[in-house]
Design an enzyme around this catalytic site. Structure first.
Site, PDB file in Angstrom:
ATOM      1  N   GLY A 113       0.793  -1.215   0.000  1.00  0.00           N
ATOM      2  CA  GLY A 113       0.000   0.000   0.000  1.00  0.00           C
ATOM      3  C   GLY A 113       0.824   1.263   0.000  1.00  0.00           C
ATOM      4  O   GLY A 113       0.357   2.320  -0.456  1.00  0.00           O
ATOM      5  N   GLU A 136       3.227  -9.097  -1.994  1.00  0.00           N
ATOM      6  CA  GLU A 136       1.970  -9.761  -1.648  1.00  0.00           C
ATOM      7  C   GLU A 136       1.994 -11.278  -1.756  1.00  0.00           C
ATOM      8  O   GLU A 136       1.312 -11.975  -0.981  1.00  0.00           O
ATOM      9  CB  GLU A 136       0.835  -9.195  -2.518  1.00  0.00           C
ATOM     10  CG  GLU A 136       0.353  -7.817  -2.097  1.00  0.00           C
ATOM     11  CD  GLU A 136       1.265  -6.689  -2.553  1.00  0.00           C
ATOM     12  OE1 GLU A 136       1.028  -5.538  -2.150  1.00  0.00           O
ATOM     13  OE2 GLU A 136       2.225  -6.948  -3.314  1.00  0.00           O
ATOM     14  N   ASP A 144      -1.302  -5.506  -5.825  1.00  0.00           N
ATOM     15  CA  ASP A 144      -2.474  -4.665  -6.057  1.00  0.00           C
ATOM     16  C   ASP A 144      -2.072  -3.199  -5.976  1.00  0.00           C
ATOM     17  O   ASP A 144      -0.953  -2.851  -6.324  1.00  0.00           O
ATOM     18  CB  ASP A 144      -3.600  -5.034  -5.083  1.00  0.00           C
ATOM     19  CG  ASP A 144      -3.270  -4.723  -3.625  1.00  0.00           C
ATOM     20  OD1 ASP A 144      -2.077  -4.635  -3.282  1.00  0.00           O
ATOM     21  OD2 ASP A 144      -4.214  -4.559  -2.819  1.00  0.00           O
TER      22      ASP A 144
END
Length: 349
Positions: A113, A136, A144
């Site tokens: 993030g 991830e 993502d």
């Protein structure tokens, strides 16, 4: 505003500081909403000329999302995680088209993030302390926060290697792979940030302090990376890595053997599909489908348990091998979630 994001004005500069240093500034849902609120307000404020994002403490900008929350919430059905992802991805997309210079200081650890709130900005700075990654697959997830688009646009097959193996990038690697724009020694950051409130354009201020890009270790590995990761399946990639005779390739094969077989196959498919996407929004919409499916999959809870909760580093993936992963199961990750798609164009466009 909550107490985990510091928002202030320094003259014409709007400053956002992620302030959870004990948790490496990992993002909570509230932090995502606070950053969004600040950006929305400053977009309409003519007295704010530039926005700067930094992280509190000495260790990094942001280590990613609060994965303990993901772990606990996934066991309850994942509604909280899906809501977090919706708002996080919408924030990522807003950053990519923000109407004012958005300066992200990727000093220290910038992962997951943290990449999402920095690497889509218009001015992305790394230092000698930067460690950039989309890790991830280590925890049973997939890249993502727009990472699939960034990785798919990296030179050759470097993005495929980084996405599958969850390897970290040095400052030089981050510049090479398109995750950053400028290298500035950390000692010069205070002067640079102070100069942003002056009369000079942002580009000129940054140019005063930026230095030549450091060496990129990945550039020296392009031959075997491009040859091995160009394969059409994870099984063939692993076979090529093992057969290459290159020590670094063998190490990469060993790292892939530790990852979730399902998430490796989903990641490869996501990266290949992202190559044809025409916008970040399109990639984020795909990532939302994939991430929602991952939240409902056994391997997410198990991966976080093994890496963060129990820390035994021994995840029990299900299925346990690449051969057992059904291609129909992989395709299902790309279907719309039960509670609907992200619909970025409708929300933010």
């Amino acid at each position: 505003m909550g107490d985990e994001v510091l928002v202030r004005r320094d003259g014409a500069v709007g400053r956002i500081v992620l302030d959870r240093p004990r948790a490496l500034n990992s993002l909570t849902h509230g932090m995502v909403l606070d950053v969004r609120a600040a950006l929305d307000a400053w977009a309409e404020d003519d007295t704010v000329r530039v926005v700067v994002l930094t992280g509190a403490g000495e260790r990094g900008l942001c280590a990613g999302g609060d994965i303990r929350m993901f772990h606990d919430d996934a066991k309850l059905g994942g509604a909280g995680t899906r809501a977090f992802l919706r708002d996080e991805y919408r924030l990522n997309e807003l950053i990519s088209r923000y109407p004012k210079p958005y300066v992200a200081v990727m000093d220290g650890i910038t992962m997951g993030g943290g990449v999402g709130v920095s690497a889509h900005g218009s001015v992305r700075i790394v230092t000698e302390r930067s460690v950039v990654a989309l890790p991830e697959t280590r925890i049973g997830l997939v890249p993502d926060v727009g990472g699939s688009r960034l990785l798919s646009r990296a030179p050759g097959e470097l993005g495929t290697h980084l996405g599958l193996s969850a390897a970290s990038m040095t400052p030089g690697d981050a510049l090479l792979c398109g995750f950053a724009d400028h290298f500035v020694p950390s000692a010069k950051l205070p002067e640079l940030l102070a100069g942003l409130d002056g009369p000079l354009p942002v580009a000129e201020v940054v140019a005063r302090y930026a230095e030549a890009a450091p060496a990129a270790p990945l550039a020296e590995q392009r031959a075997w990376i491009d040859a091995c990761y160009a394969a059409d399946s994870v099984e063939e990639i692993v076979a090529r890595l093992v057969a290459s005779g290159v020590p670094e390739a063998k190490q990469a094969a060993e790292e892939l053997a530790e990852r979730s077989p399902t998430m490796l196959k989903v990641t490869l498919s996501a990266l290949r599909r992202a190559r044809s996407h025409g916008s970040l929004a399109e990639s984020l919409e795909q990532e939302y489908r994939v991430s929602c499916a991952a939240v409902a999959h056994h391997d997410l809870v198990e991966g976080i348990r093994a890496q963060v909760v129990d820390k035994d580093r021994n995840p029990r993936w299900s299925p346990a091998t690449l051969a057992e992963v059904d291609e129909r199961a992989v395709a299902a990750f790309f279907e719309p979630p039960a509670d609907g798609d992200l619909r970025l164009t409708r929300v933010d466009g």
